[in-house]
Write an enzyme that holds these catalytic residues in place. Structure first.
Site, PDB file in Angstrom:
ATOM      1  CG  HIS A  18     -10.183  -5.908  -5.807  1.00 42.02           C
ATOM      2  ND1 HIS A  18     -11.295  -5.935  -5.002  1.00 42.02           N
ATOM      3  CD2 HIS A  18      -9.206  -5.321  -5.080  1.00 42.02           C
ATOM      4  CE1 HIS A  18     -11.004  -5.359  -3.839  1.00 42.02           C
ATOM      5  NE2 HIS A  18      -9.745  -4.986  -3.858  1.00 42.02           N
ATOM      6  CE  LYS A  42      -3.794  -2.416   0.806  1.00 40.26           C
ATOM      7  NZ  LYS A  42      -4.856  -2.536  -0.177  1.00 40.26           N
TER       8      LYS A  42
END
Ligand SMILES: [Mg+2]
Length: 384
Positions: free
Chosen positions: A303, A172
């Protein structure tokens, strides 16, 4: 293969975790999973899961929607096959979704139901879901990457995931340029030969910040930069960033509908197309979008950040779609991932092996998951 649903059960699970998943938009201090089990009038069954990882209690609304709106609509008729069911239930509930101001939660619930119907259809013919979609010559493994990595613990997490068999990792970013640069340069320096590295900004930059970030971070030889700007920013902004970035841009988890995916694939700014099949579309929508993406020369990388059933669903559809895409395999703490998909496949040398059993190829272990069960309900069709 007529679909006539006799019974729908819903299961809502929630587990607290020690290390929350940290995104640029917020954290996940607990992990939820919303499952549904569908049974037809012959006693065949199938499992589905509904996307619900954010916000922390978003699943609570969806379980009520399933019970009071989607399940009754699904049991009210019969359908030729799962795609027709997805279409019919979507149409039947469309005005309610608009009236309630909740197109997203409606789409997610219908997507989860679609998965359960596909799982049931594949089990009924005794074939893995991927073979029902793409024929018996379909591949039985997909490349995977370790996902959900927090910036502050990225190095030890990469080490742990490498030990667990992963060769690709996504961390991230969008926590400020200094931290982003430090984390990505650290990971790039420790990358071994043949390993791949990606970053996910989770829509965390504005255009000015994204212009700088894609150039800086792209220089580290990443496989992609994911959601640099909010998914709904105009195509002109995506076009500019795609030109500036030395590596492909990725996105799609926050895109809904055939028209939006058609535009995203056609405009070419996303080299990597990432629908979340249990947020919108189910197997029906994701398989169609994935095939179109690969045919257009993009990479399809589904995803997923949730329970184990959704992970298996993503893997099955990826195998059926084909192409160079990677499976997103969450590697942050979540006891619901393995408990709800048994026997759980183990990644080895970067590859996720797909089970040979019919349908999704796994069953939730309800006893093992019992400590995290919050709610269970059962709905039966009225005899016709
Ligand atoms: Mg993402």
């Amino acid at each position: 293969m007529t679909v006539r649903i006799a019974r729908i059960e819903t299961f809502l699970y929630r587990a607290d975790v020690k290390e929350p998943v940290k995104m640029s938009f917020g954290t996940m201090p607990r992990r939820s999973a919303l499952l549904l089990r569908v049974e037809d009038r012959d006693g065949a069954h199938g499992w589905g899961e509904v996307w619900c990882n954010f916000p922390p209690y978003g699943a609570d609304n969806k379980v009520r929607l399933l019970e009071t709106v989607i399940a009754p609509a699904a049991m009210a008729g019969s359908f030729a096959d799962p795609p027709e069911a997805w279409q019919a239930i979507t149409e039947r509930t469309a005005r309610w979704a608009i009236q309630g101001g909740e197109p997203g939660p409606f789409a997610a619930c219908i997507a989860g139901l679609d998965l359960a119907l596909w799982d049931m259809a594949a089990r009924r013919i005794g074939k893995p879901l991927r073979a029902l979609l793409a024929g018996d010559a379909v591949r039985d493994a997909v490349p995977a990457y370790a996902s959900g990595l927090n910036p502050d613990t990225a190095l030890p997490t990469v080490e742990r995931c490498r030990e667990a068999g992963f060769r690709a990792f996504k961390v991230k970013v969008a926590f400020g340029p200094d931290m982003d640069n430090a984390v990505v340069s650290d990971l790039a320096r420790h990358r071994r030969l043949g390993e791949r590295l990606m970053v996910d900004a989770n829509q965390g930059w504005d255009l000015a910040a994204a212009r700088r970030a894609v150039r800086n971070l792209g220089a580290y030889g990443l496989d992609w930069i994911e959601e640099p700007i909010p998914a709904d920013r105009p195509a002109t902004e995506w076009a500019e960033l795609a030109m500036l970035s030395p590596v492909p841009l990725a996105g799609g988890e926050n895109v809904m509908g055939y028209e939006a995916f058609a535009a995203l694939i056609a405009n070419g700014h996303h080299g990597v197309v990432q629908p979340d099949m249990l947020k919108w579309g189910g197997v029906t929508g994701a398989f169609a979008v994935g095939r179109r993406a690969v045919a257009a020369g993009r990479s399809y990388c589904p995803h997923w950040l949730g329970g184990g059933l959704g992970l298996l669903a993503a893997a099955q559809v990826l195998a059926a779609v084909g192409g160079p895409g990677l499976l997103e395999h969450d590697m942050m703490e979540n006891p619901l991932r393995e408990a709800l998909a048994q026997p759980f496949p183990r990644v080895s040398d970067g590859v996720f092996p797909l089970p040979g059993a019919p349908g999704l190829g796994v069953e939730p272990d309800l006893d093992r998951a019992a400590p995290w069960l919050l709610a269970h309900a059962e709905h039966r069709a009225t005899a016709a």
